[in-house]
Scaffold this motif. Structure first.
Motif, short mmCIF file in Angstrom:
data_model
loop_
_atom_site.label_atom_id
_atom_site.label_comp_id
_atom_site.label_asym_id
_atom_site.label_seq_id
_atom_site.Cartn_x
_atom_site.Cartn_y
_atom_site.Cartn_z
N MET A 149 0.85 -1.19 0.00
CA MET A 149 0.00 0.00 0.00
C MET A 149 0.89 1.24 0.00
O MET A 149 1.93 1.27 0.67
N MET A 150 0.45 2.25 -0.74
CA MET A 150 1.16 3.53 -0.79
C MET A 150 0.32 4.59 -0.12
O MET A 150 -0.86 4.75 -0.44
N LEU A 151 0.93 5.30 0.84
CA LEU A 151 0.22 6.30 1.63
C LEU A 151 0.80 7.68 1.39
O LEU A 151 2.02 7.87 1.43
N LEU A 167 1.78 0.50 -18.43
CA LEU A 167 2.57 -0.38 -17.59
C LEU A 167 2.06 -0.48 -16.16
O LEU A 167 2.56 -1.30 -15.39
N ARG A 168 1.07 0.31 -15.80
CA ARG A 168 0.70 0.37 -14.39
C ARG A 168 -0.79 0.66 -14.23
O ARG A 168 -1.35 1.51 -14.91
N SER A 169 -1.43 -0.09 -13.32
CA SER A 169 -2.82 0.15 -12.96
C SER A 169 -2.87 0.40 -11.45
O SER A 169 -2.53 -0.47 -10.65
N GLU A 170 -3.26 1.59 -11.09
CA GLU A 170 -3.25 1.99 -9.68
C GLU A 170 -4.68 2.30 -9.21
O GLU A 170 -5.40 3.07 -9.84
N LYS A 171 -5.05 1.65 -8.13
CA LYS A 171 -6.35 1.90 -7.50
C LYS A 171 -6.13 2.73 -6.25
O LYS A 171 -5.20 2.46 -5.49
N ARG A 185 -4.36 10.07 0.75
CA ARG A 185 -4.50 9.20 -0.43
C ARG A 185 -3.83 7.86 -0.13
O ARG A 185 -2.68 7.81 0.32
N ILE A 186 -4.57 6.79 -0.38
CA ILE A 186 -4.06 5.43 -0.19
C ILE A 186 -4.24 4.70 -1.51
O ILE A 186 -5.35 4.69 -2.07
N SER A 187 -3.18 4.09 -2.00
CA SER A 187 -3.27 3.44 -3.32
C SER A 187 -2.53 2.12 -3.33
O SER A 187 -1.66 1.85 -2.50
N THR A 188 -2.89 1.29 -4.32
CA THR A 188 -2.26 -0.01 -4.49
C THR A 188 -2.26 -0.35 -5.96
O THR A 188 -3.04 0.20 -6.76
N LEU A 189 -1.40 -1.29 -6.35
CA LEU A 189 -1.28 -1.70 -7.74
C LEU A 189 -1.97 -3.05 -7.94
O LEU A 189 -2.16 -3.82 -7.00
N GLY A 190 -2.34 -3.32 -9.21
CA GLY A 190 -2.92 -4.62 -9.53
C GLY A 190 -4.28 -4.52 -10.16
O GLY A 190 -4.82 -3.44 -10.39
N GLN A 191 -4.85 -5.67 -10.42
CA GLN A 191 -6.15 -5.76 -11.08
C GLN A 191 -7.26 -5.96 -10.06
O GLN A 191 -7.02 -6.24 -8.89
#
Length: 233
Positions: free
Chosen positions: A98-100, A155-159, A197-203
């Motif tokens: 997780m990215m904060l 190259l990247r999908s960020e939610k 803002r909190i984000s994560t990568l993936g599908q």
């Protein structure tokens, strides 16, 4: 010889009445201006630092790095908006990441505004494929109006989920931010502001995992940081 008695004209009397009325109006306006002049400065962070208020480990999550996050442009806009900017990458014991980002502004006077992901992500080359209103349940009875966004490149999908707080209010859109400042000013408050803002990568749908991280973080911080995140009680 008797001197004539001076005669006051009807015109002079009318002018005098208008002057009195104008004076009363000015006094009333001055009183109203004083009454609605903000006199309480809201600074929930005080002299503390975000880095000391947000733990590096909690609920199975551990700090891993400060880099790798999409940031607002490093120009005068970001420099003027934020007095404190925290960026961290956390890794869970199960391997998820997780990215904060927490950006705090000491005062919001209406001329500066928090920098929303709808602006900084496209500026960094992302296309926004999904934007929805979303409430984050941080704790029982603490539901924060936020937004859920999917941002993508080749190259990247960020939610991500994010919310902005201005004083006691949580404007979801850019257009509502100025109104939030004005509403607080009418209460006599010069509000502070925060963007979380909190984000994560993936599908897949990232909301369940993002919400769990937000709740775990909120449970782990102390009373002052809770006030920074959701405003004073």
């Amino acid at each position: 010889m008797t001197k004539p008695i001076p005669h006051t004209s009807t015109h002079a009397t009318a002018v005098s009445r208008r002057q009195v009325a104008a004076g009363v109006t000015l006094l009333a306006a001055a009183g109203a201006a004083y009454a609605f002049t903000p006199r309480t400065v809201l600074r929930t962070l005080g002299t503390a630092k975000l880095d000391t208020l947000v733990p590096h480990a909690f609920g199975g999550w551990r700090f891993e790095a400060n880099s790798g996050l999409v940031l607002p442009p490093a120009d005068q806009l970001r420099d003027r908006i934020y007095s404190e900017l925290l960026t961290r990458v956390y890794r869970h014991t199960d391997g998820s990441v997780m990215m904060l980002l927490i950006a705090y502004a000491g005062t919001q006077d209406g001329s500066i505004q928090v920098h929303r992901p709808e602006v900084c992500y496209p500026a960094s080359g992302f296309r926004l494929t999904d934007i929805e209103d979303h409430d984050v349940k941080l704790a029982p009875g603490v539901d924060v109006p936020s937004r859920y966004i999917v941002a993508e490149t080749e190259l990247r999908s960020e939610k991500m989920i994010y919310w902005t707080r201005l004083g006691h209010l949580f404007p979801r859109k850019w257009s509502a931010q100025r109104l939030a400042v004005m509403e607080e000013n009418l209460k006599g408050i010069i509000p502070d502001g925060v963007l979380v803002r909190i984000s994560t990568l993936g599908q897949g749908d990232g909301r369940p995992g993002l919400d769990r991280f937000a709740s775990a973080m909120f449970s782990a911080v102390g009373a002052q940081m809770k006030s920074v995140l959701v405003g004073p009680a």
